[in-house]
Scaffold this active site. Structure first.
Site, PDB file in Angstrom:
ATOM      1  N   CYS A  55       0.821  -0.835   0.115  1.00 38.67           N
ATOM      2  CA  CYS A  55       0.373   0.129   0.128  1.00 38.67           C
ATOM      3  C   CYS A  55       0.813   1.053   0.408  1.00 38.67           C
ATOM      4  CB  CYS A  55      -1.031   0.143   1.354  1.00 38.67           C
ATOM      5  SG  CYS A  55      -1.139  -1.741   1.778  1.00 38.67           S
ATOM      6  N   HIS A  56       1.949   1.259   0.287  1.00 38.79           N
ATOM      7  CA  HIS A  56       3.302   2.735   0.485  1.00 38.79           C
ATOM      8  C   HIS A  56       2.933   2.598  -1.242  1.00 38.79           C
ATOM      9  CE1 HIS A  56       5.077  -1.625   0.191  1.00 38.79           C
ATOM     10  NE2 HIS A  56       6.933  -0.163  -0.207  1.00 38.79           N
TER      11      HIS A  56
END
Length: 103
Positions: A55-56
């Site tokens: 998700c980063h």
DNA sequence: TCATTGGCTATCA
DNA sequence: CTGATAGCCAATG
């Protein structure tokens, strides 16, 4: 259990190549819901799937990082660790911006 | 079902 | 570029 929407979001985010980043908008568009960026962010926040889903690598459309469930600091650290240049908490989408759809 | 929230986006000043 | 406003989608209470 997660809804199909979330399930799809995870799959797409996983497709993000290392060293590149995408925006919530692109993810939503890839889902078929160009106006579902809100839901995308919500889905990720409500479904902590780190490790499984990078998700980063998902940032805001304006070039900013936005936020991170584990902390914005961690997000910057991960991105920089992948070779992405984070200047003043922002990223050059023109350089690291990845698109699922051509164009 | 209604109201609120959230890792947002686009437009206007 | 910063700040404020409106808008859309899904999950949660």
């Amino acid at each position: 259990m997660m809804s199909d929407f979330v399930q799809k979001v995870l799959e797409i985010v996983q497709k993000i190549p290392k060293g590149k980043v995408t925006t919530y908008r692109e993810v939503a568009r890839a889902l078929g819901v160009p106006k579902g960026w809100r839901a995308v962010g919500q889905a990720l926040s409500r479904n902590p799937h780190p490790v499984i889903v990078p998700c980063h690598r998902v940032i805001r459309s304006d070039g900013r990082l936005g936020g991170y469930k584990l902390g914005i600091r961690k997000k910057i650290q991960l991105l920089t660790s992948e070779g992405i240049e984070v200047r003043n908490g922002r990223i050059n989408l023109k350089k690291f911006g990845f698109r699922f759809h051509n164009g």
